[in-house]
Design an enzyme around this catalytic site. Structure first.
Site, PDB file in Angstrom:
ATOM      1  N   SER A 168      -8.569   4.010 -16.939  1.00  0.00           N
ATOM      2  CA  SER A 168      -9.772   4.186 -16.124  1.00  0.00           C
ATOM      3  C   SER A 168     -10.570   5.436 -16.465  1.00  0.00           C
ATOM      4  O   SER A 168     -11.700   5.589 -16.002  1.00  0.00           O
ATOM      5  CB  SER A 168      -9.394   4.205 -14.639  1.00  0.00           C
ATOM      6  OG  SER A 168      -8.581   5.315 -14.339  1.00  0.00           O
ATOM      7  N   LYS A 179     -10.597   5.872  -4.763  1.00  0.00           N
ATOM      8  CA  LYS A 179     -11.389   6.758  -5.631  1.00  0.00           C
ATOM      9  C   LYS A 179     -12.684   7.182  -4.947  1.00  0.00           C
ATOM     10  O   LYS A 179     -13.115   8.338  -5.072  1.00  0.00           O
ATOM     11  CB  LYS A 179     -11.686   6.049  -6.957  1.00  0.00           C
ATOM     12  CG  LYS A 179     -10.450   5.837  -7.824  1.00  0.00           C
ATOM     13  CD  LYS A 179     -10.763   5.044  -9.081  1.00  0.00           C
ATOM     14  CE  LYS A 179      -9.512   4.863  -9.940  1.00  0.00           C
ATOM     15  NZ  LYS A 179      -9.776   4.083 -11.162  1.00  0.00           N
ATOM     16  N   GLY A 195       0.839  -1.198   0.000  1.00  0.00           N
ATOM     17  CA  GLY A 195       0.000   0.000   0.000  1.00  0.00           C
ATOM     18  C   GLY A 195       0.868   1.239   0.000  1.00  0.00           C
ATOM     19  O   GLY A 195       2.098   1.175   0.011  1.00  0.00           O
ATOM     20  N   PRO A 196       0.251   2.421  -0.009  1.00  0.00           N
ATOM     21  CA  PRO A 196       1.009   3.678  -0.066  1.00  0.00           C
ATOM     22  C   PRO A 196       1.824   3.912   1.205  1.00  0.00           C
ATOM     23  O   PRO A 196       1.597   3.258   2.231  1.00  0.00           O
ATOM     24  CB  PRO A 196      -0.092   4.736  -0.236  1.00  0.00           C
ATOM     25  CG  PRO A 196      -1.330   4.092   0.257  1.00  0.00           C
ATOM     26  CD  PRO A 196      -1.202   2.629  -0.008  1.00  0.00           C
ATOM     27  N   PRO A 197       2.779   4.846   1.150  1.00  0.00           N
ATOM     28  CA  PRO A 197       3.623   5.120   2.327  1.00  0.00           C
ATOM     29  C   PRO A 197       2.816   5.692   3.479  1.00  0.00           C
ATOM     30  O   PRO A 197       1.830   6.401   3.272  1.00  0.00           O
ATOM     31  CB  PRO A 197       4.635   6.156   1.808  1.00  0.00           C
ATOM     32  CG  PRO A 197       4.550   6.097   0.319  1.00  0.00           C
ATOM     33  CD  PRO A 197       3.173   5.665  -0.014  1.00  0.00           C
ATOM     34  N   GLY A 198       3.273   5.376   4.697  1.00  0.00           N
ATOM     35  CA  GLY A 198       2.718   6.024   5.881  1.00  0.00           C
ATOM     36  C   GLY A 198       1.432   5.443   6.408  1.00  0.00           C
ATOM     37  O   GLY A 198       0.790   6.056   7.264  1.00  0.00           O
ATOM     38  N   VAL A 199       1.019   4.250   5.949  1.00  0.00           N
ATOM     39  CA  VAL A 199      -0.246   3.679   6.432  1.00  0.00           C
ATOM     40  C   VAL A 199      -0.026   2.704   7.592  1.00  0.00           C
ATOM     41  O   VAL A 199      -0.986   2.115   8.083  1.00  0.00           O
ATOM     42  CB  VAL A 199      -1.018   2.978   5.284  1.00  0.00           C
ATOM     43  CG1 VAL A 199      -1.468   3.986   4.261  1.00  0.00           C
ATOM     44  CG2 VAL A 199      -0.182   1.885   4.632  1.00  0.00           C
ATOM     45  N   GLY A 200       1.224   2.508   8.018  1.00  0.00           N
ATOM     46  CA  GLY A 200       1.492   1.697   9.198  1.00  0.00           C
ATOM     47  C   GLY A 200       1.890   0.267   8.924  1.00  0.00           C
ATOM     48  O   GLY A 200       1.771  -0.591   9.795  1.00  0.00           O
ATOM     49  N   LYS A 201       2.391  -0.009   7.723  1.00  0.00           N
ATOM     50  CA  LYS A 201       2.764  -1.398   7.371  1.00  0.00           C
ATOM     51  C   LYS A 201       3.926  -1.893   8.229  1.00  0.00           C
ATOM     52  O   LYS A 201       3.887  -2.993   8.782  1.00  0.00           O
ATOM     53  CB  LYS A 201       3.143  -1.469   5.884  1.00  0.00           C
ATOM     54  CG  LYS A 201       2.041  -1.048   4.936  1.00  0.00           C
ATOM     55  CD  LYS A 201       2.438  -1.240   3.485  1.00  0.00           C
ATOM     56  CE  LYS A 201       3.610  -0.356   3.068  1.00  0.00           C
ATOM     57  NZ  LYS A 201       3.322   1.074   3.143  1.00  0.00           N
ATOM     58  N   THR A 202       4.974  -1.072   8.348  1.00  0.00           N
ATOM     59  CA  THR A 202       6.178  -1.502   9.074  1.00  0.00           C
ATOM     60  C   THR A 202       5.936  -1.557  10.579  1.00  0.00           C
ATOM     61  O   THR A 202       6.314  -2.532  11.244  1.00  0.00           O
ATOM     62  CB  THR A 202       7.335  -0.533   8.769  1.00  0.00           C
ATOM     63  OG1 THR A 202       7.530  -0.474   7.352  1.00  0.00           O
ATOM     64  CG2 THR A 202       8.617  -1.006   9.419  1.00  0.00           C
TER      65      THR A 202
END
Length: 792
Positions: free
Chosen positions: A699, A742, A375-382
């Site tokens: 799209s 979207k 997912g995009p940066p900064g969403v809490g994956k790490t």
């Protein structure tokens, strides 16, 4: 040319065949010459050569020459590895030869050829059945006018004999060299029997002046004699040093024996290793390896470099957590509370971890899942990895793969290299002292590759549950079980990951947050973290939901919360400064106060622009930082060409979508009540605003179609309507990705209705109701439905 000469063995014969050679040369009056390629050698005139004929074409040309009593030419290859050389791959000057004999030794066919004289290739004649050229004989210059010829011959003989003795050539060589009196025979014999590089031999062959040829050979023999002497001295010196080391080793062993006899203590390092080995719970295979290496260490001189290498290797083996595991905490309620307390949202990930814990609790043994959060940066994956480790009561490892190029970083270096060390997987397990940690492989999509290998391929074994129970590290040289480790990879863009690697992982989409979720994250996590970091008490600052929403919408533009965290940090620093100066301030921060602390709005949110203009339609787009709305504008202008202009920094796929939309309208103009002559008498201009930003993808297909239809039919677009979907030339509407992002963008822009492909309905069903509250969806199959819904 399909010729190959291998395993050359040069042989010298007596010169009694000279008369026969002359007769042979007279019988050949042709101007054309068949060519045989030699590999890794050069045949000199007045010398003989034994060659192996390993290919049918080589054998054919030699056999043909032998049977017809014809002269052929031999040319040396410029590159040894060329398997089928052409004329350009051969030197231009070679030797005319006669085939003396053809025989067979086992499965190998052998030919003996005699060099007659030199020749120069003039022109290419033909390639088949044999490579054939036209040629010119090269005469020898100064062959009978060499000054001090006897002295030069003697010098050449002495220098060649001296070198032959240094490099341990057969004694018969000295006898043969002394017996040869003619200079051309002597040169041929020396060049054929002394080890000389092919390039150097070719230089000698190409030299027309025989006196210069003699001087060149004398100079070469002097240089080779010096090099051979130097190599011999070095070898003797090394042999002496090795003897000295052996002497030191024997003395050291005697000293050990004396110390043991006197009751002195054993080497502290070795004793410590032996104590650790007793307490290790490893397999019999590992124990055998350790015993063998320990015995080798005991025999090795402590002053030897090998001693430290062995000691480091054994230290690694004893420090690794072989079959050592932390005990999992199977309290599912506790694990759920930890995950919820540390992270807001991310329900799919939390459910997957709890499922794994539940099965592990019931079954008692289960291979750990290999998950990839993308997912995009900064969403809490790490940061989610640490929470999972806390929930499971496991050790935590994070290994960043961004910019990794060397495969040895994963697999380690072989112990034969200086400074060798194990790979980072083994190194990290050594640090945490556990064989079942939560192992975060951060930024797996940023792995690179170069001449040192591709780390992605090394990760294939690490992340394959069917293989990683016996992971092989080049330094360790023993199988290590990684199957109990919970690997969690993170990525921003899975399209940059090798397909074979994706196939081994369970993909979980960690998409962006809506404004409401970001507000909750800011209140629960970000603000308390920054208050603690800056020494500000909770009672000294209060931020309401409205203020958080304003910061999120006007000072950040991201799917995650990284930039939001920075803005909150800046806000807390502003308050800390006021507290430090003992200034009076209102602890309840409002939207009005943000201008002074955070400055002017950094971003202006894209707002819905209404339906007042024909040809203007709202589309939905996915970007790296989340979703956004975009506008497609179409205008018509009179012109006989009927061409279409596309502007707005559009990519190839988006331009193709515009052409498809226009062609569809032309083909179905009667259905939409459009006069066909309009297409021929009007030019079409399609523009997508924000021209500095590149835009691409399929799209926007139905958006461009609706814009064109609105312009041609003079019908406006329905209010508060947006759309996304790909179109085909047949008028089908295909599904697209990034639906959740979207939809969030549509809600922020106050859109009320959205048109999607019917195949995207499943994506809507997976989205939480809070995200789609207040939105009406139209699911369509074809372009006709889109136009009927969108235009009023």
């Amino acid at each position: 040319m399909n010729l190959d000469i291998k395993n050359n063995k040069e042989e010298s014969f007596s010169s009694t065949l000279k008369g026969e050679n002359l007769k042979f040369e007279k019988n050949n009056s042709k101007k054309e010459l068949k060519i045989l390629a030699l590999r890794n050698t050069v045949l000199m005139p007045k010398s003989f050569l034994s060659i192996a004929l390993n290919r049918e074409k080589s054998y054919s040309i030699v056999k043909n020459s032998y049977e017809k009593n014809e002269i052929i030419g031999v040319l040396s290859q410029k590159k040894v590895k060329t398997e089928e050389p052409e004329l350009k791959d051969l030197y231009e000057i070679g030797t005319l030869v006669k085939v003396i004999k053809i025989s067979k030794q086992g499965n190998t066919r052998i030919a003996i050829i005699e060099g007659l004289s030199r020749f120069l290739v003039k022109d290419f004649v033909r390639k088949e059945p044999f490579l054939t050229v036209s040629y010119e004989n090269l005469a020898e210059k100064n062959s009978f006018k060499i000054e001090n010829i006897d002295n030069k011959i003697n010098s050449l003989k002495e220098k060649s004999i001296r070198l032959a003795n240094l490099i341990s050539m057969p004694k018969e060589m000295e006898f043969s060299i002394r017996k040869i009196d003619k200079i051309d025979f002597l040169i041929g014999f020396i060049v054929s029997n002394i080890p000389i590089k092919t390039e150097e031999k070719q230089k000698i062959l190409e030299e027309n002046n025989i006196e210069k040829r003699i001087l060149f050979l004398i100079k070469f023999l002097d240089l080779e004699t010096q090099n051979s002497k130097l190599n011999k001295e070095i070898q003797e010196k090394v042999r002496g040093e090795l003897s000295e080391q052996n002497k030191k080793y024997l003395l050291n062993q005697q000293m050990k024996a004396i110390q043991n006899e006197l009751g002195n203590k054993e080497n502290i390092e070795i004793k410590s290793l032996k104590e650790k080995i007793k307490n290790k719970n490893w397999s019999e295979e590992i124990q055998k390896t350790v015993d063998k290496e320990l015995e080798k260490l005991d025999r090795t001189n402590q002053m030897s470099p090998e001693y430290s290498n062995l000691l480091n290797y054994l230290s690694l083996l004893t420090e690794l957590p072989w079959n050592e595991f932390t005990k999992d905490n199977f309290d599912l309620k506790r694990a759920s509370d930890i995950l919820d307390g540390d992270h807001f949202g991310l329900e799919n990930v939390k459910d997957r971890i709890l499922e794994h814990l539940a099965i592990l609790k019931l079954k008692g043994d289960l291979k750990s899942p290999i998950i990839c959060l993308y997912g995009p940066p900064g969403v809490g994956k790490t940061s989610l990895g640490r929470s999972i480790a806390n929930a499971l009561n496991r050790k935590y490892i994070r290994m960043s793969l961004g910019g990794l190029h060397d495969e040895a970083e994963i697999r380690g270096h072989r112990r034969t290299y200086i400074g060798a060390m194990p790979g980072r997987i083994i190194q990290n397990l050594k640090k945490v002292k556990s064989s079942n940690p939560v192992f975060i492989l951060d930024e797996i999509d940023k792995v690179g590759n170069d001449f040192r290998g591709d780390p992605s391929f090394a990760l294939l074994e690490v992340l394959d549950p069917e293989q990683n129970f016996s992971f092989y590290d080049n330094y360790l040289e023993l199988p290590y079980d990684l199957s109990k480790i919970m690997f969690i990879a993170t990525a921003n863009n899975i399209s940059q990951i090798k397909p074979a690697l994706i196939d081994r992982m369970e993909l979980i989409d960690v998409s962006g947050y809506i404004v409401e979720e970001k507000v909750e994250i800011a209140k629960r996590h970000l603000l308390p973290k920054q208050l603690k970091a800056h020494g500000v008490k909770k009672t000294q600052l209060n931020v309401n939901d409205e203020t958080f929403s304003f910061i999120i919408e006007n000072h950040t533009r991201e799917s995650g919360v990284r930039e939001l965290d920075k803005k909150i940090a800046k806000l807390v620093r502003g308050i800390a400064k006021k507290i430090g100066f003992n200034e009076n301030y209102d602890k309840n921060i409002s939207v009005k106060d943000l201008q002074k602390i955070l400055g002017s709005q950094k971003y202006l949110q894209t707002k819905y622009q209404g339906n007042d203009y024909l040809g203007v339609v709202t589309g939905l787009a996915w970007t790296y930082v989340g979703g956004k709305i975009l506008f497609v504008e179409t205008s018509l202008s009179k012109g006989k060409s009927g061409k279409i202009n596309l502007t707005g920094n559009l990519g190839k796929i988006m331009k193709e979508s515009a052409i498809l939309a226009l062609e569809y309208l032309k083909a179905h103009s009667e259905e939409f009540k459009i006069k066909y002559d309009i297409f021929e008498n009007y030019n079409v201009h399609v523009h997508v605003p924000e021209g500095a930003i590149p835009k691409d993808g399929p799209s926007a297909g139905i958006t461009i179609l609706t814009s064109l239809a609105s312009a041609f039919t003079k019908r406006k677009v329905k209010k508060n309507l947006a759309m996304t979907g790909e179109i085909t030339l047949r008028g089908k509407v295909l599904p697209v990705g990034g639906i959740k992002e979207k939809i969030l963008a549509a809600k922020r822009a106050n859109i009320k209705e959205i048109i999607l492909s019917i195949d995207n309905k499943k994506d809507i069903d997976e989205i939480k109701k809070i995200y789609i509250k207040g939105l009406k969806f139209y699911f369509v199959e074809n372009c006709k439905e889109v136009i009927e819904i969108a235009l009023i």
